[in-house]
Design a protein around this motif. Sequence first.
Motif, mmCIF file in Angstrom:
data_model
loop_
_atom_site.group_PDB
_atom_site.id
_atom_site.type_symbol
_atom_site.label_atom_id
_atom_site.label_comp_id
_atom_site.label_asym_id
_atom_site.label_seq_id
_atom_site.Cartn_x
_atom_site.Cartn_y
_atom_site.Cartn_z
ATOM 1 N N GLN A 42 0.811 -1.126 0.155
ATOM 2 C CA GLN A 42 -0.152 0.016 0.205
ATOM 3 C C GLN A 42 0.866 1.150 0.034
ATOM 4 O O GLN A 42 0.518 2.276 -0.372
ATOM 5 C CB GLN A 42 -1.015 -0.028 1.126
ATOM 6 C CG GLN A 42 -2.182 -0.817 1.180
ATOM 7 C CD GLN A 42 -2.924 -0.927 -0.127
ATOM 8 O OE1 GLN A 42 -2.942 0.172 -0.686
ATOM 9 N NE2 GLN A 42 -3.309 -2.017 -0.816
ATOM 10 N N ASN A 53 0.626 3.987 -3.026
ATOM 11 C CA ASN A 53 0.021 5.515 -2.783
ATOM 12 C C ASN A 53 1.520 6.387 -2.872
ATOM 13 O O ASN A 53 1.241 7.425 -2.281
ATOM 14 C CB ASN A 53 -0.453 5.555 -1.410
ATOM 15 C CG ASN A 53 -1.821 4.828 -1.452
ATOM 16 O OD1 ASN A 53 -2.902 5.394 -1.847
ATOM 17 N ND2 ASN A 53 -2.017 3.453 -0.971
ATOM 18 N N ARG A 93 -4.003 6.435 2.239
ATOM 19 C CA ARG A 93 -4.463 7.848 1.267
ATOM 20 C C ARG A 93 -4.649 8.986 2.362
ATOM 21 O O ARG A 93 -4.225 9.887 2.007
ATOM 22 C CB ARG A 93 -5.924 7.273 0.808
ATOM 23 C CG ARG A 93 -5.851 6.488 -0.257
ATOM 24 C CD ARG A 93 -7.004 6.240 -0.944
ATOM 25 N NE ARG A 93 -8.051 5.681 -0.381
ATOM 26 C CZ ARG A 93 -8.464 4.637 -0.004
ATOM 27 N NH1 ARG A 93 -7.589 3.482 -0.700
ATOM 28 N NH2 ARG A 93 -9.388 4.184 0.673
ATOM 29 N N LYS A 94 -4.921 8.618 3.303
ATOM 30 C CA LYS A 94 -5.153 9.699 4.693
ATOM 31 C C LYS A 94 -3.644 10.438 4.859
ATOM 32 O O LYS A 94 -3.621 11.526 5.180
ATOM 33 C CB LYS A 94 -5.861 9.287 5.759
ATOM 34 C CG LYS A 94 -7.054 8.659 5.484
ATOM 35 C CD LYS A 94 -8.303 9.930 5.883
ATOM 36 C CE LYS A 94 -9.601 9.058 5.628
ATOM 37 N NZ LYS A 94 -10.762 10.121 5.868
#
Length: 371
Positions: free
Chosen positions: A110, A114, A153-154
């Motif tokens: 991840q 990202n 993502r945050k």
Amino acid sequence: LPGRIIQGMKKASVVNPVFLIDEIDKMASDYKGDPSSAMLEVLDPEQNSVFSDHYIEENYDLSNVLFIATANYLENIPPALQDRLEIIQLSSYTDAEKVNIAREHLVPKQLKENGLTPEQLHISDDMLLYLVRYYTREAGVRQLERTIAAIARKTVLAILKDGKESITLDKDLVHEWLGNEKTDYGKREEQDQIGTVTGLAYTSFGGDVLQIEATKFEGKGNLVLTGQLGDVMKESASIALDYIRSHAKEFGIDPECFGKLDIHVHVPEGAVPKDGPSAGVTMTTALVSCLSERPVKSNLAMTGEVTLRGNVLPIGGLKEKSLAAHRAGIDTILIPKGNVKDLEDIPQEVKDHIRFVPVATAQEVLKEALV
């Protein structure tokens, strides 16, 4: 799709490829045909050397192909088709395994997807365990991967918007980004209760603990069952009650009371359908506890089916059930004698914290469970 198997062979351009048929238990038959019956001809090595595809109407030899099929529920595969498969059961991951998978594979994946570097987002093992326990409820790690993706993502947003150089995940951040905890983690009773027993269930996301409750009140000898139970569990309850009636004096219960009392057995979470042959001993214990007013030990859980003679029958899914008990903080599990052989499959971390007590009869269960 007509000709799909032959298309696959053409694509592979060899006579001995590996075919993966995903979710074979989701095949539905309708007026157009029954694909699961067609699968008999495809998967059976005795028949598939002269497999006839109705699209090209030519015999074709599939006997060198290795077929791998996946399914979530064996019950949804027709028995004739099951008979032609070699079945390999893959059980759910333990919490420790999920944390390892997340640390070694999911988090790096991840971060890469990202555009983050390992220095920009730090997630400790404790935080991964917190995510596993309170934000996911599953046998695998699909939901966990989605949760880690949301955090990544945050993190990107926080770095770009708030100008932060790196983020170390903690509980406050998780609550801010993902909201409140999504799942309950283990529901053990705090104190010994009368008429409440912790049972163990085997579900699609691994194992779960269930509190089975029984109560009595003045009436005409009726048995009321609630909690959206299937036929098997309803039968378990009436077998349990009849067994208790035939041995009432042994358990210190007045045989006359059965005609004057109504008995209500409830399995909470009424919106979830429940069925399966492993609640017999739990219901027997709840009923004896309720009628004799003896509390049941709160640190104890049990699983097994009971017969009219009081014998305890073996069950399936012991590994998943013991993992659920371990999560809930239970330290003693009563298991049928016939399941002792399955103890080999149980992870050592669970065996270190839980005492497994094999039982052969309902009397042994009650002796161990009642205070």
